[in-house]
Design an enzyme around this catalytic site. Structure first.
Site, mmCIF file in Angstrom:
data_model
loop_
_atom_site.group_PDB
_atom_site.id
_atom_site.type_symbol
_atom_site.label_atom_id
_atom_site.label_comp_id
_atom_site.label_asym_id
_atom_site.label_seq_id
_atom_site.Cartn_x
_atom_site.Cartn_y
_atom_site.Cartn_z
ATOM 1 N N ASP A 28 32.498 52.784 44.313
ATOM 2 C CA ASP A 28 33.793 52.801 43.644
ATOM 3 C C ASP A 28 34.172 54.210 43.200
ATOM 4 O O ASP A 28 33.324 54.984 42.764
ATOM 5 C CB ASP A 28 33.767 51.874 42.426
ATOM 6 N N HIS A 49 42.729 48.256 51.299
ATOM 7 C CA HIS A 49 42.891 48.657 49.896
ATOM 8 C C HIS A 49 43.107 50.156 49.748
ATOM 9 O O HIS A 49 43.952 50.590 48.963
ATOM 10 C CB HIS A 49 41.673 48.223 49.094
#
Length: 316
Positions: free
Chosen positions: A156, A229
């Protein structure tokens, strides 16, 4: 006269997700404005002293704290004060298939540390000074997942600005000198259908996110889904924000999600990203339910001192 940003005067709005995290959303009771204004002055003072004390008591815990106020809270607590230029009520965003809701919230606490006991102690002490004029709307306890990955298994924050480069993206500058070194914080709670996600092949997941799951290498655009995404959430290198996505879960009740935190110099940048995500039907929205969405302003530490001194609520 030019105003120079001073990052060390900011609250903790940098990329330091923490090992243990507590997100607390509060609403003002709004039954006694004078009491709330006096209470927030005391809290602004005590909160910084509590941070100081805890860092002395547990220096290895790496305690980080940010405290934010929504537009409605600012109007109620500091009616005579100016407002940050971009502080407004988030009203949600809508796309062709999905939408992102707006939810209530007046004061937000973002507390993280290596030691969960430190997080507990800070929240407990903060609550002592807040409980007389606020109610708890929501509390979520997050954690660092394996290798710093998101709960869906991908590394992330790869495309976030590095810590040493983050100040121009995270804190307000010359464009709003009265609120220099503050930050706009957008918070969002996502609940994921992990059964749906985990039944997908890794190749399918890679295309959905836009990166290789295990190596974290970015795929070529032609190898991604058109709503991947990292395509949907990318509005350009000049429009980055500092994201702190944190996993949370109650596995026994099958509730798992991501708490999205976006700190930004300009709220307009975050808002553009959110709109683009729904316009492109970001793949993450296909297996996620969004529960919250609220904008806050995170004052600089000197402004917290000014709040504590009553300078934002001068006597007539």
């Amino acid at each position: 006269m030019s105003v120079v940003t001073t990052p060390d005067k900011s609250q903790d709005v940098w990329k330091d997700v923490g090992e243990n995290v507590d997100f607390v959303s509060l609403e003002l009771k709004r039954d006694d404005q004078d009491k709330a204004q006096a209470g927030i002055q005391e809290f602004a003072d005590r909160s910084q002293a509590i941070i100081c004390s805890m860092r002395i008591r547990e220096p290895e815990a790496d305690l980080r704290v940010a405290i934010g106020f929504s537009n409605k809270a600012w109007n109620y607590l500091f009616p005579k004060a100016n407002k940050p230029k971009e502080l407004e009520d988030f009203t949600g965003v809508t796309g062709p298939e999905y939408s992102m809701p707006a939810t209530d919230g007046d004061i937000f606490l973002h507390i993280r540390a290596k030691n969960q006991a430190v997080v507990y102690e800070v929240v407990t002490q903060y609550r002592k000074f807040l409980k007389d004029f606020t109610n708890v709307l929501d509390e979520v306890k997050g954690f660092r997942y394996l290798e710093g990955r998101a709960i869906i298994g991908f590394i992330d924050g790869t495309e976030d600005p590095q810590v040493e480069d983050a100040a121009p993206y995270a804190i307000i500058g010359d464009e709003d000198p009265e609120f220099v070194n503050g930050s706009y914080l957008f918070t969002q709670k996502w609940i994921h259908d992990m059964d749906f996600w985990n039944k997908m092949t890794v190749e399918h997941q890679d295309k959905a996110v836009g990166r290789e799951k295990f190596s974290d290498l970015e795929l070529e655009d032609e190898d991604k889904y058109t709503n991947a995404h990292n395509l949907a959430s990318n509005t350009g290198d000049e429009n980055k924000i500092v994201r702190m996505n944190v996993p949370f879960s109650d596995p026994a009740s099958d509730k798992t999600g991501t708490y999205f935190m976006g700190y930004a110099r300009h709220w307009s940048v975050t808002k553009e990203m959110l709109q683009q995500m729904v316009d492109m039907s970001d793949f993450l929205l296909t297996f996620s339910t969004l529960k919250t969405g609220t904008l806050y302003f995170v004052p600089s530490r000197p402004m917290l001192d000014a709040i504590a001194a009553g300078e934002l609520n001068p006597e007539d």
